[in-house]
Design an enzyme around this catalytic site. Sequence first.
Site, PDB file in Angstrom:
ATOM      1  N   ASP A  32       0.835  -1.199   0.000  1.00 42.98           N
ATOM      2  CA  ASP A  32       0.000   0.000   0.000  1.00 42.98           C
ATOM      3  C   ASP A  32       0.868   1.247   0.000  1.00 42.98           C
ATOM      4  O   ASP A  32       2.093   1.185  -0.119  1.00 42.98           O
ATOM      5  CB  ASP A  32      -0.971  -0.003   1.182  1.00 42.98           C
ATOM      6  CG  ASP A  32      -0.256  -0.135   2.527  1.00 42.98           C
ATOM      7  OD1 ASP A  32       0.875   0.373   2.651  1.00 42.98           O
ATOM      8  OD2 ASP A  32      -0.840  -0.727   3.443  1.00 42.98           O
ATOM      9  N   LYS A  54      -4.064   2.681  -0.220  1.00 40.04           N
ATOM     10  CA  LYS A  54      -5.280   3.256   0.343  1.00 40.04           C
ATOM     11  C   LYS A  54      -4.884   4.378   1.285  1.00 40.04           C
ATOM     12  O   LYS A  54      -4.034   4.231   2.143  1.00 40.04           O
ATOM     13  CB  LYS A  54      -6.073   2.220   1.139  1.00 40.04           C
ATOM     14  CG  LYS A  54      -6.631   1.096   0.325  1.00 40.04           C
ATOM     15  CD  LYS A  54      -7.532   0.224   1.160  1.00 40.04           C
ATOM     16  CE  LYS A  54      -6.781  -0.401   2.312  1.00 40.04           C
ATOM     17  NZ  LYS A  54      -7.644  -1.247   3.151  1.00 40.04           N
ATOM     18  N   MET A 169      -4.054   7.965  12.755  1.00 40.34           N
ATOM     19  CA  MET A 169      -4.669   8.523  11.549  1.00 40.34           C
ATOM     20  C   MET A 169      -5.680   9.611  11.907  1.00 40.34           C
ATOM     21  O   MET A 169      -6.790   9.660  11.371  1.00 40.34           O
ATOM     22  CB  MET A 169      -5.356   7.406  10.735  1.00 40.34           C
ATOM     23  CG  MET A 169      -4.442   6.244  10.406  1.00 40.34           C
ATOM     24  SD  MET A 169      -5.318   4.760   9.841  1.00 40.34           S
ATOM     25  CE  MET A 169      -6.139   4.226  11.352  1.00 40.34           C
TER      26      MET A 169
END
Length: 211
Positions: A32, A54, A169
């Site tokens: 990723d 992603k 995040m």
Amino acid sequence: MVVLVGAGPGDPGLITVKGLSCLKACDAVVYDSLSSEQLLAAARPDCRKVYVGKRAGRHSMKQEEINRLLVELGREGLYVVRLKGGDPFVFGRGGEEALALAVEGIPYKIIPGVTSAVAVPECAGIPVTHRSLSRSFHVITGHTKGEEGGLPPEFGQVAALPGTLVFLMGLNSLPAIVEGLVKAGRPESLPAAVIENGTLENARTVRGCLG
């Protein structure tokens, strides 16, 4: 065989010896946007590299499609590494991928990785536990939104937990997180830090208080 490998929190030197060994031996690597180019370079020249990056709001491949891809590669008889940032089972959807492989009868194993939940604050000099200050820590996703675009309904319970709260995040949701913590009774004088690009050379730490 499909191996879910934790790549660690960002610094390529923080991947485990076992994880790097799998990466060097694999026939295909599915990676990723958090995977280091330096790690990908460790794979064999003939290794098939498949990008499924992603990031919040920008998905090149849906999770269901990634699951199907891993199953298909496994059925080809390849030795596949699914390289995932941090640890595969800490907000990495590794559990979903493992379940998809299990349902289809594809052999798999997990190589744990160093989770950013501990490593990022640690590299910034912040221990997530300290005997005289914080005897526990809690890891919370920072970008799971409620149905109305706000914080999830159980946020108040999470915010009231004792110990250190680690939001992963969470940059885009920072104002909502702060507001939610204050509403839940956390004092505005509570020591806080925001860390960006943790463990990397361009890491940035902003320290202050919750307010």
